[in-house]
Design an enzyme around this catalytic site. Structure first.
Site, PDB file in Angstrom:
ATOM      1  N   HIS A 139       0.809  -1.189  -0.050  1.00  0.00           N
ATOM      2  CA  HIS A 139       0.060  -0.022  -0.017  1.00  0.00           C
ATOM      3  C   HIS A 139       0.816   1.376  -0.042  1.00  0.00           C
ATOM      4  O   HIS A 139       0.702   2.154  -0.890  1.00  0.00           O
ATOM      5  CB  HIS A 139      -1.060  -0.129   1.195  1.00  0.00           C
ATOM      6  CG  HIS A 139      -1.832   1.165   1.351  1.00  0.00           C
ATOM      7  ND1 HIS A 139      -3.120   1.372   1.092  1.00  0.00           N
ATOM      8  CD2 HIS A 139      -1.389   2.272   1.818  1.00  0.00           C
ATOM      9  CE1 HIS A 139      -3.373   2.660   1.615  1.00  0.00           C
ATOM     10  NE2 HIS A 139      -2.425   3.170   1.934  1.00  0.00           N
ATOM     11  N   GLU A 140       1.719   1.196   0.967  1.00  0.00           N
ATOM     12  CA  GLU A 140       2.794   2.502   0.906  1.00  0.00           C
ATOM     13  C   GLU A 140       3.563   2.645  -0.430  1.00  0.00           C
ATOM     14  O   GLU A 140       4.024   3.897  -0.599  1.00  0.00           O
ATOM     15  CB  GLU A 140       3.695   2.486   2.111  1.00  0.00           C
ATOM     16  CG  GLU A 140       3.010   2.563   3.326  1.00  0.00           C
ATOM     17  CD  GLU A 140       2.002   3.467   3.714  1.00  0.00           C
ATOM     18  OE1 GLU A 140       2.199   4.684   3.168  1.00  0.00           O
ATOM     19  OE2 GLU A 140       0.942   3.514   4.506  1.00  0.00           O
TER      20      GLU A 140
END
Length: 533
Positions: free
Chosen positions: A135-136
């Site tokens: 996600h990051e």
């Protein structure tokens, strides 16, 4: 519509507002705005360049440039993912904090950093922490640092238009319009931020091929943040000096991580059900999906509600021919009955008073558009505001108090700001609403099924403060009976009507009666204004 397309359209909408106001100003005055516009551009540019250094300076981050600190399974995943996507491996940092979260920051893909907390690594499985890392990295690949910096510039430009033109009588209409667009643009920036979070979730599910891992991670993170918040409240009420110092640091750090991280406390506050596990949390989150008020509250949030993110990931899992790990309802019609009427009653008094204020302060705007108001428009608006206020009070304070449990209330799908439950709760007061603050009149109640925030609302000046310094502390640690109205915003709460302690001493809140008196006064003033004798 893809998340990328939605993001582009939102950015275009923001700059469309700026362009529209700028074009209107130039058309009416022909004066340059380069000085007014140069300041926010330079300011945001400097912020963009120095921001990563400020974050590193403010946050106590341990950097592991040699790959240490991060478990081998996570480090290998990051290296494989970046190699397959043609990205440089970001610098990895760890923060010693029990608050579970992660965030990324930087200026370009080549100088990006990813930071995780020890609390995150402790509560997640390796597969779940890999999903969070993906996600990051999705934020990095999508250039979200630059996108959100550009978006944040738009409200500043609009505000500069307002400040620059408000004192010029010939273009004051442009100033008022610019200010309205400025207010709107802030909500659009929040919308863009939420869209980028969805986009990063989608990316993580695509590259890991396991949307369920990110679902369970988000639920554990949201519940973990609420649990940490509860531990903070408990430490402030019962802990020694060392415990309070530790949890104050955790609270400050958790607040900062909530703004930048993969989740925020506000978006997951509904998970305050005591002893909840991930499955219980999914059950509690049904309100966020099925009650349309949740979408209204979300407008002022940087992150989507956790339940909405889980549902998006469930849809993606089904597209990959996988079973949804946390099945959630898709039919939102159950709780929509009367929603628009409730919103109208909820907003009507504020809208009427805002219109009255606008007529007083911005008559040029009305005349510019050829709007002619009747002679009695101002007193009529005041009367309308008073009547609408009375109706709002009648909606918000209704029903006879019935025995209830906190756990059952948290699963109520129908409750909202305008559809309360008149309840009688029995439990222990475990602390103040603002832990450690002697001026906080609000309290926190715990029973066998959960914890809930108690709002002590008083419309009389200083009444809340007097209760806070004279009586609130005496109730902490006591078994009490609370009568009031359970409502839900981004957080569930009970507005107290009566609080009774173990020794039968009680306090009452009379806010609704004060509101009714003030509304009646507004109606009387408006009526006398219309019919002077």
């Amino acid at each position: 519509m893809t998340y990328l397309t939605r993001s582009i359209l939102i950015v275009l909408a923001l700059y469309g507002l700026v362009f529209a106001i700028g074009a209107a100003y130039i058309a009416h005055s022909g004066s340059p705005l380069w000085v007014a516009l140069a300041f926010p551009i330079v300011f945001v540019g400097i912020q963009y360049l120095l921001g990563p250094h400020l974050i590193e300076w403010i946050m106590d981050i341990c950097w592991y440039d040699d790959g240490g600190g991060l478990p081998a399974v996570n480090r290998e995943f990051v290296e494989r993912l970046c190699a397959s996507r043609g990205l440089m491996v970001p610098r990895i940092g760890i923060i010693q904090s029990g608050t579970p979260n992660a965030f990324s920051f930087g200026r370009l893909r080549t100088d990006a950093r990813v930071v995780m907390t020890t609390g995150l690594l402790e509560i997640l499985t390796p597969e779940e922490s890999n999903a969070v890392l993906a996600h990051e990295i999705g934020h990095i690949e999508h250039w979200d640092f630059a996108v959100m910096t550009m978006a944040a510039l738009a409200p500043l430009l609009l505000y500069q238009f307002y400040v620059y033109t408000e004192k010029i009588s010939s273009v004051r209409v442009i100033a008022y319009t610019a200010y309205l667009c400025y207010l709107l643009s802030q909500f659009i920036v929040l919308l863009l931020n939420r869209t980028r979070e969805y986009f990063a979730d989608h990316y993580a599910a695509e590259v890991t091929r396991t949307p369920g891992d990110l679902c369970s991670a988000l639920i554990k993170i949201a519940y973990g943040m609420v649990r940490a918040d509860g531990e903070y409240r408990k430490a402030m009420a019962e802990g020694d000096k060392e415990e309070k110092t530790f949890w104050r640091r955790e609270r400050r750090l958790g607040g900062a991580l909530g703004l930048m991280g993969v989740s925020s406390l506000r978006s997951g506050t509904a998970l305050a059900l005591a002893n909840a596990n991930a499955t219980d949390a999914a059950r509690v989150m049904r309100w966020d999906l099925m009650n349309p008020w949740a979408r209204l509250y979300e407008l002022n949030s940087t992150h989507p509600l956790t339940a909405l993110r889980v549902r998006e990931l469930n849809d993606q899992a089904r597209e990959m021919h996988q079973a949804a790990q946390y099945p959630l309802p898709t039919d939102e019609r159950r709780a929509a009955r009367g929603f628009y009427l409730e919103v109208l009653v909820w907003a009507a008094p504020a809208l009427a008073l805002a219109a009255l204020w606008f007529i007083f302060l911005a008559p040029d705007w009305l005349s510019y558009f050829g709007i002619v108001l009747p002679p009695n428009a101002k007193p009529m608006l005041l009367v309308f505001a008073g009547v609408a206020w009375m109706l709002r009070v009648a909606f918000r304070y209704r029903g006879e108090f019935q025995d209830a449990s906190i756990g059952a209330l948290l699963e109520d799908l129908e409750v909202s700001q305008m559809r309360p439950r008149a309840v009688r709760l029995k439990g222990e007061i475990v602390g103040r609403g603002v832990p450690g603050a002697f001026w906080s009149a609000d309290l926190v109640l715990r029973d066998a099924s959960g914890i809930v925030f108690l709002l002590y609302r008083q419309s009389i000046p200083f009444a809340r403060f007097l209760f806070a310094i004279s009586a609130a502390e005496e109730y902490i640690g006591q078994e009490v009976v609370v009568e009031g109205w359970f409502r839900r915003g981004l957080a569930p709460y009970v507005e107290m009507s009566k609080l009774t302690g173990q020794d039968n001493t009680s306090h009452r809140a009379i806010s609704r009666w004060v509101q009714l008196v003030l509304a009646a006064i507004a109606v009387a003033i408006g009526w006398l204004w219309m019919h002077p004798s």
